[in-house]
Design an enzyme around this catalytic site. Structure first.
Site, PDB file in Angstrom:
ATOM      1  N   LEU A  50      -1.018  14.827 -12.017  1.00 52.14           N
ATOM      2  CA  LEU A  50      -1.008  13.846 -13.099  1.00 52.14           C
ATOM      3  C   LEU A  50      -0.339  12.580 -12.598  1.00 52.14           C
ATOM      4  CD1 LEU A  50       0.057  15.541 -16.467  1.00 52.14           C
ATOM      5  CD2 LEU A  50      -1.940  14.107 -16.062  1.00 52.14           C
ATOM      6  N   ASP A  83       4.294  18.865  -2.963  1.00 52.30           N
ATOM      7  CA  ASP A  83       3.491  18.888  -4.190  1.00 52.30           C
ATOM      8  C   ASP A  83       2.000  19.009  -3.864  1.00 52.30           C
ATOM      9  OD1 ASP A  83       5.209  18.873  -6.331  1.00 52.30           O
ATOM     10  OD2 ASP A  83       5.219  16.686  -6.606  1.00 52.30           O
ATOM     11  N   GLU A 105       0.822  -1.212   0.000  1.00 56.40           N
ATOM     12  CA  GLU A 105       0.000   0.000   0.000  1.00 56.40           C
ATOM     13  C   GLU A 105       0.854   1.259   0.000  1.00 56.40           C
ATOM     14  OE1 GLU A 105      -3.026  -0.185  -0.559  1.00 56.40           O
ATOM     15  OE2 GLU A 105      -3.714  -2.138   0.150  1.00 56.40           O
ATOM     16  N   GLY A 106       0.367   2.273  -0.708  1.00 61.59           N
ATOM     17  CA  GLY A 106       1.111   3.524  -0.840  1.00 61.59           C
ATOM     18  C   GLY A 106       0.881   4.488   0.317  1.00 61.59           C
ATOM     19  N   PHE A 107       1.599   5.577   0.253  1.00 60.49           N
ATOM     20  CA  PHE A 107       1.611   6.594   1.312  1.00 60.49           C
ATOM     21  C   PHE A 107       0.213   7.121   1.634  1.00 60.49           C
ATOM     22  CE2 PHE A 107       2.813  11.180   2.412  1.00 60.49           C
ATOM     23  CZ  PHE A 107       3.196  10.879   3.700  1.00 60.49           C
ATOM     24  N   ASN A 108      -0.545   7.429   0.606  1.00 58.81           N
ATOM     25  CA  ASN A 108      -1.805   8.125   0.847  1.00 58.81           C
ATOM     26  C   ASN A 108      -2.928   7.215   1.297  1.00 58.81           C
ATOM     27  OD1 ASN A 108      -1.299  11.045   0.302  1.00 58.81           O
ATOM     28  ND2 ASN A 108      -0.368  10.104  -1.502  1.00 58.81           N
TER      29      ASN A 108
HETATM   30  N1  LIG Z   1       6.159  14.014  -5.559  1.00 57.24           N
HETATM   31  C1  LIG Z   1       5.138  13.372  -6.126  1.00 57.24           C
HETATM   32  N2  LIG Z   1       5.001  12.057  -5.907  1.00 57.24           N
HETATM   33  C2  LIG Z   1       3.944  11.431  -6.463  1.00 57.24           C
HETATM   34  C3  LIG Z   1       3.019  12.116  -7.269  1.00 57.24           C
HETATM   35  N3  LIG Z   1       2.092  11.221  -7.681  1.00 57.24           N
HETATM   36  C4  LIG Z   1       2.435  10.049  -7.143  1.00 57.24           C
HETATM   37  N4  LIG Z   1       3.563  10.160  -6.408  1.00 57.24           N
HETATM   38  C5  LIG Z   1       4.269   9.116  -5.661  1.00 57.24           C
HETATM   39  O1  LIG Z   1       3.598   7.901  -5.864  1.00 57.24           O
HETATM   40  C6  LIG Z   1       2.842   7.573  -4.716  1.00 57.24           C
HETATM   41  C7  LIG Z   1       1.422   7.309  -5.168  1.00 57.24           C
HETATM   42  O2  LIG Z   1       0.861   6.369  -4.403  1.00 57.24           O
HETATM   43  P1  LIG Z   1      -0.278   6.721  -3.357  1.00 57.24           P
HETATM   44  O3  LIG Z   1       0.185   7.774  -2.463  1.00 57.24           O
HETATM   45  O4  LIG Z   1      -0.700   5.460  -2.718  1.00 57.24           O
HETATM   46  O5  LIG Z   1      -1.471   7.292  -4.193  1.00 57.24           O
HETATM   47  P2  LIG Z   1      -2.285   6.669  -5.411  1.00 57.24           P
HETATM   48  O6  LIG Z   1      -2.106   7.689  -6.477  1.00 57.24           O
HETATM   49  O7  LIG Z   1      -3.674   6.351  -5.012  1.00 57.24           O
HETATM   50  O8  LIG Z   1      -1.585   5.327  -5.832  1.00 57.24           O
HETATM   51  P3  LIG Z   1      -1.944   3.825  -5.391  1.00 57.24           P
HETATM   52  O9  LIG Z   1      -1.972   3.786  -3.892  1.00 57.24           O
HETATM   53  O10 LIG Z   1      -0.825   3.044  -5.979  1.00 57.24           O
HETATM   54  O11 LIG Z   1      -3.273   3.504  -5.963  1.00 57.24           O
HETATM   55  C8  LIG Z   1       2.913   8.736  -3.774  1.00 57.24           C
HETATM   56  O12 LIG Z   1       2.902   8.395  -2.433  1.00 57.24           O
HETATM   57  C9  LIG Z   1       4.218   9.393  -4.181  1.00 57.24           C
HETATM   58  O13 LIG Z   1       5.293   8.753  -3.552  1.00 57.24           O
HETATM   59  C10 LIG Z   1       3.212  13.518  -7.496  1.00 57.24           C
HETATM   60  O14 LIG Z   1       2.447  14.186  -8.175  1.00 57.24           O
HETATM   61  N5  LIG Z   1       4.289  14.085  -6.897  1.00 57.24           N
END
Ligand SMILES: Nc1nc2c(ncn2[C@@H]2O[C@H](COP(=O)(O)OP(=O)(O)OP(=O)(O)O)[C@@H](O)[C@H]2O)c(=O)[nH]1
Ligand SMILES: *[C@@H]1O[C@H](CO)[C@@H](O)[C@H](O)[C@H]1NC(C)=O
Ligand SMILES: *[C@@H]1O[C@H](CO)[C@@H](O)[C@H](O)[C@H]1NC(C)=O
Length: 445
Positions: free
Chosen positions: A309, A387, A70-73
């Site tokens: 994006l 960002d 799972e990602g950060f958000n």
């Molecule tokens: N600095 C920056 N990092 C980004 C951006 N978009 C995505 N990322 C990176 O990619 C990750 C995206 O994963 P999530 O935070 O989980 O958000 P999500 O877009 O729902 O992606 P998933 O969880 O994979 O579905 C972020 O935490 C960042 O580390 C952006 O616009 N700027």
């Protein structure tokens, strides 16, 4: 940098005097404040408590971790569910939430920086979190609880019967593990596994719990059936929100104030490159989130279009709801015209190849590009927050379909008081003629 304790070193004498005064006032405040205030802030003051004092409190620690993919958000969203669980638990005991250190996230791939064991204080304001629920960093847990031991791990899993009518089954008590455990016993009989990069951490007991339900249904199980002082929920993302976007949800969300240094860097960037200040933009911010209640529609925002994006894995799957760069740029240009804006700020995780393509098609775009040194300091998580912060302050925002990164920007703008029309927008895929826009979630104060 985010750590207040580090700032006293070279302070002139009157500053030090000032700090003592503040300290004395804080101590007086604690002496005379009510019991509930005491409860809320105690955890954060753990450095002042001796282990004996902590023991006499009968405090219980809730730890948690999330599926490593799972990602950060999304993890930020899981924190909200855990906070809700903690609030329920605290009706019957002195529970404290231990913040799982950040690290080893799938998207954090900047080379040459060591991104593990990152405390929450690097990304969020701990005092703000503490005004909602008692939280401590993992290292504080180690020193406060007497060592790197977790009494009991509960691995959450789906019930063996699987889905029933597509509904979550609210049962939280079945002791057999379905999947192979990610923990294994060492020769002393302790459990070893991934504990956020803290190799010395061990667990005394691991069991599985089928818990397909809401946070509140889990609480009685944790409360009554176990005698552990420290309890860790693994795969905590399987716990559902008790009430998505209700008051409790928003209280916790509002308490997730970004760390001050990240907000300052974002604000400096806005001022320097985007002619954007809180005063001109009518986006006042109060460090104390409990005092913040900007009226919906009151925020004007800086004279720029904010764009998120989301690329890489979002386009590799050829998703229908994500545009090609060409289509995205076309949309950006039409929005700039429609809203009479000259500047566009782009947040993106596009790879090098796509980025240079984008630069060619949209040469005027403004981006936050940290130097190697900044990146080392802020890490991928800090850069992502900056960002988001800048996107959150634009006069108009457009994000990517079902990206939690974009969702968190929506919430930030909601907190700042933007008109929902300027916030809940997303790019359509090239072949989508009518595309459904994101839902407006109104804050419940
Ligand atoms: N600095 C920056 N990092 C980004 C951006 N978009 C995505 N990322 C990176 O990619 C990750 C995206 O994963 P999530 O935070 O989980 O958000 P999500 O877009 O729902 O992606 P998933 O969880 O994979 O579905 C972020 O935490 C960042 O580390 C952006 O616009 N700027
Ligand atoms: C481990 O925890 C389970 C569930 O609480 C309990 O039944 C079991 O006795 C514990 N095992 C040990 C060795 O403490
Ligand atoms: C910045 O914005 C203010 C008002 O919002 C405007 O008066 C000023 O001309 C702008 N400055 C530049 C350099 O665009």
């Amino acid at each position: 940098m985010a750590n207040k304790r580090g700032t006293a070193g070279s302070a002139p004498f009157h500053d030090i005097l000032g700090q003592y005064l503040v300290l004395i006032l804080i101590i007086l405040f604690y002496k005379f404040s009510s019991a509930t205030m005491d409860d809320i802030f105690r955890a954060g003051q753990s450095m002042m408590l001796s282990p004996v004092a902590a023991a006499s409190r009968d405090v219980r620690y809730l730890l948690y971790d999330v599926n490593p993919l799972e990602g950060f958000n999304l993890r930020r969203d899981v924190y909200i569910r855990m906070a809700s669980l903690l609030k329920t638990l605290r009706k019957n005991g002195d529970w404290v939430l231990v913040l799982p250190p950040w690290g080893r996230l799938p998207h954090w791939q900047s080379p040459d920086i060591n991104q593990v064991r990152i405390p929450w204080g690097e990304f969020f304001s701990i005092t703000s979190l503490q005004a909602n629920i008692p939280v401590i960093e993992y290292e504080e847990f180690i020193s406060e609880s007497g060592g790197p031991f977790i009494d009991q791990i509960l691995v959450l899993q789906r019930s063996a019967e699987g889905w029933t009518d597509g509904k979550w089954e609210e049962m939280a008590d079945e002791p057999t593990c379905i999947e192979k455990l990610m923990y294994s016993k060492d020769k002393h009989g302790y459990y070893r596994g991934w504990f956020w990069g803290y190799e010395e951490t061990r667990a005394l007991n691991v069991t599985c719990l089928s818990a397909q339900g809401h946070a509140s249904t889990l609480a009685p199980v944790l409360q009554n059936k176990l005698n552990a002082m420290s309890l860790m929920l693994d795969r905590a993302e399987s716990v559902l929100h008790d009430h998505y976007a209700g008051k409790d949800y928003w209280d916790t969300r509002r308490s997730m104030v970004f760390a001050k240094h990240l907000r300052i860097i974002g604000d400096d960037f806005r001022a320097k490159y985007l002619n954007s200040t809180d005063k001109q933009d009518q986006t006042p911010y109060n460090d104390d989130w409990t005092q913040m209640k900007n009226r919906l529609g009151s925020a004007k925002g800086g004279p720029y279009l904010g764009v998120h994006l989301r690329r890489k894995d979002f386009i590799w799957g050829h998703r229908e709801d994500v545009p090609t760069l060409k289509r995205a740029v076309k949309k950006i240009r039409s929005l700039l015209k429609k809203h009479k804006l000259q500047q566009v700020f782009v947040a993106t995780n596009a790879d090098e190849e796509e980025l240079s393509k984008l630069k060619r098609m949209l040469p005027e775009m403004v981006r936050y590009e940290p130097t190697c040194e900044d990146l080392k300091l802020l890490k991928d998580g800090g850069v992502a927050i900056i960002d988001q912060w800048i996107c959150a302050h634009g006069r108009y925002f457009i994000g990517t379909s079902v990206s939690t990164f974009s969702f968190r920007i929506h919430e930030e703008r909601e907190i700042l008081g933007f008109d929902p029309k300027t916030t809940y927008n997303r790019f359509c895929g090239d072949d989508e003629n009518e595309c459904e826009q994101p839902t407006h979630w109104k804050i419940v104060y």
